[in-house]
Scaffold this motif. Structure first.
Motif, short mmCIF file in Angstrom:
data_model
loop_
_atom_site.label_atom_id
_atom_site.label_comp_id
_atom_site.label_asym_id
_atom_site.label_seq_id
_atom_site.Cartn_x
_atom_site.Cartn_y
_atom_site.Cartn_z
N LYS A 85 0.83 -1.20 0.00
CA LYS A 85 0.00 0.00 0.00
C LYS A 85 0.87 1.26 0.00
O LYS A 85 0.61 2.22 -0.74
CB LYS A 85 -0.92 -0.01 1.21
CG LYS A 85 -1.90 1.16 1.25
CD LYS A 85 -2.85 1.04 2.45
CE LYS A 85 -3.84 2.20 2.47
NZ LYS A 85 -4.77 2.11 3.65
N GLN A 88 2.54 1.58 -3.43
CA GLN A 88 1.62 2.06 -4.46
C GLN A 88 1.43 3.57 -4.38
O GLN A 88 1.38 4.26 -5.41
CB GLN A 88 0.26 1.36 -4.33
CG GLN A 88 -0.72 1.70 -5.45
CD GLN A 88 -0.23 1.27 -6.81
OE1 GLN A 88 -0.01 0.08 -7.06
NE2 GLN A 88 -0.05 2.22 -7.73
N LYS A 89 1.36 4.08 -3.16
CA LYS A 89 1.24 5.54 -2.98
C LYS A 89 2.49 6.24 -3.54
O LYS A 89 2.39 7.27 -4.23
CB LYS A 89 1.09 5.86 -1.49
CG LYS A 89 1.11 7.35 -1.14
CD LYS A 89 -0.14 8.07 -1.58
CE LYS A 89 -0.34 9.41 -0.88
NZ LYS A 89 0.78 10.35 -1.03
N ASP A 92 2.33 6.23 -7.29
CA ASP A 92 1.36 7.24 -7.75
C ASP A 92 1.91 8.66 -7.63
O ASP A 92 1.59 9.53 -8.44
CB ASP A 92 0.07 7.13 -6.92
CG ASP A 92 -0.68 5.82 -7.15
OD1 ASP A 92 -0.40 5.15 -8.17
OD2 ASP A 92 -1.52 5.47 -6.30
N CYS A 122 5.94 -7.71 -3.27
CA CYS A 122 6.38 -6.31 -3.40
C CYS A 122 7.26 -6.13 -4.63
O CYS A 122 7.16 -5.10 -5.31
CB CYS A 122 7.11 -5.88 -2.14
SG CYS A 122 6.08 -5.84 -0.65
N LEU A 125 4.95 -5.98 -7.65
CA LEU A 125 4.29 -4.68 -7.75
C LEU A 125 5.22 -3.67 -8.41
O LEU A 125 4.82 -2.95 -9.34
CB LEU A 125 3.88 -4.18 -6.37
CG LEU A 125 3.30 -2.76 -6.32
CD1 LEU A 125 1.94 -2.72 -7.00
CD2 LEU A 125 3.18 -2.27 -4.88
N HIS A 129 5.09 -2.01 -12.51
CA HIS A 129 5.00 -0.56 -12.77
C HIS A 129 6.32 -0.01 -13.32
O HIS A 129 6.52 1.20 -13.34
CB HIS A 129 4.62 0.18 -11.48
CG HIS A 129 3.18 0.00 -11.09
ND1 HIS A 129 2.74 -1.08 -10.36
CD2 HIS A 129 2.08 0.76 -11.34
CE1 HIS A 129 1.43 -0.98 -10.17
NE2 HIS A 129 1.01 0.13 -10.74
#
Length: 247
Positions: A85, A88-89, A92, A122, A125, A129
């Protein structure tokens, strides 16, 4: 050798840790980001809450500077879901590199399945990206045998689950710079620990973080095979001076 392209200029102190106000902390971050842009370092390593600021400054300057941040810093004991989480922030907000603190305490307790699960999820993820993923193992908290074992574990998880073209984008990193050692022992990278990491994490890349304070020490690390060097004294090192920084 363009040593600046090996240097991750680093500022990770909170306002409280630095003994300054929040406003002063933001200004300090700005200074580090601006210096990294001006000096053309490889990357600025900044706290997650400063990633947006760094992205704005990099875009405004039309710079090629990469932006890195730390995840679950500095203890690494959160669940992998919480790590994801936070990552991901950061993605972004514009981060290019994600430096996760591995749950080395779980590793020391023998909870290898948990560690493997966080590394797998992780790393996936980050790679999905198109980010660089680094795993901080905190060498000062580990025995030599544990450094070898954890470096090998990370390598095996990555090699078993990702294609070869991903290997250059996954690093094993030595240290947070925030681990408190006894008797003044080094809490960052040493030649001895880096050699162990290189021998056991290959073909993954290695980042030496902390402990490198001179141009000569940086060159030695690069000649050993290190691909990145994390330091809060990047300019001093690049200028051939001795960094007064603790990291």
């Amino acid at each position: 050798m363009n040593i600046k392209q090996y240097l991750d200029s680093t500022y990770l102190k909170t306002a409280e840790q630095a003994g300054i106000s929040e406003t002063e902390s933001i200004q300090m971050a700005r200074q580090f980001i601006q210096e990294a842009i001006h000096e053309q370092f490889k990357l600025i390593m900044i706290r997650p809450e400063r990633v947006k600021l760094a992205k704005e400054m990099v875009l405004e300057a039309k710079s090629s500077l990469h932006i890195g941040t730390v995840i679950d810093f500095p203890e690494g004991k959160s669940s992998w879901a919480k790590k994801m989480k936070e990552a991901q922030k950061a993605i972004d907000d514009g981060a290019d590199d994600l430096d996760f603190v591995c749950n080395y305490k779980a590793f020391q307790k023998g909870n290898l399945d948990l560690v493997k699960e966080e590394i797998l999820n992780c790393t996936r993820l980050g790679l999905e990206h198109h980010k660089v993923v680094k795993w901080i193992i905190e060498v000062a908290a580990l025995s030599h045998q544990q450094i070898i074992q954890l470096s090998t574990l990370i390598k095996n998880v990555v090699m078993s689950n990702f294609k070869e073209d991903a290997y250059n984008n996954v690093y094993v990193k030595s240290s947070t710079g925030f681990y408190v050692t006894k008797n003044g022992e080094p809490n960052g990278a040493t030649v001895e620990t880096i050699i162990m990491m290189l021998e056991n994490a290959s073909p993954l890349a290695i980042k030496a973080a902390g402990g490198v304070r001179t141009y000569q020490e940086a060159v030695e690390m690069i000649q050993l095979g290190v691909k990145r060097i994390g330091t809060s004294g990047a300019k001093a090192i690049a200028d051939g001076e001795i960094s007064e920084s603790a990291y």
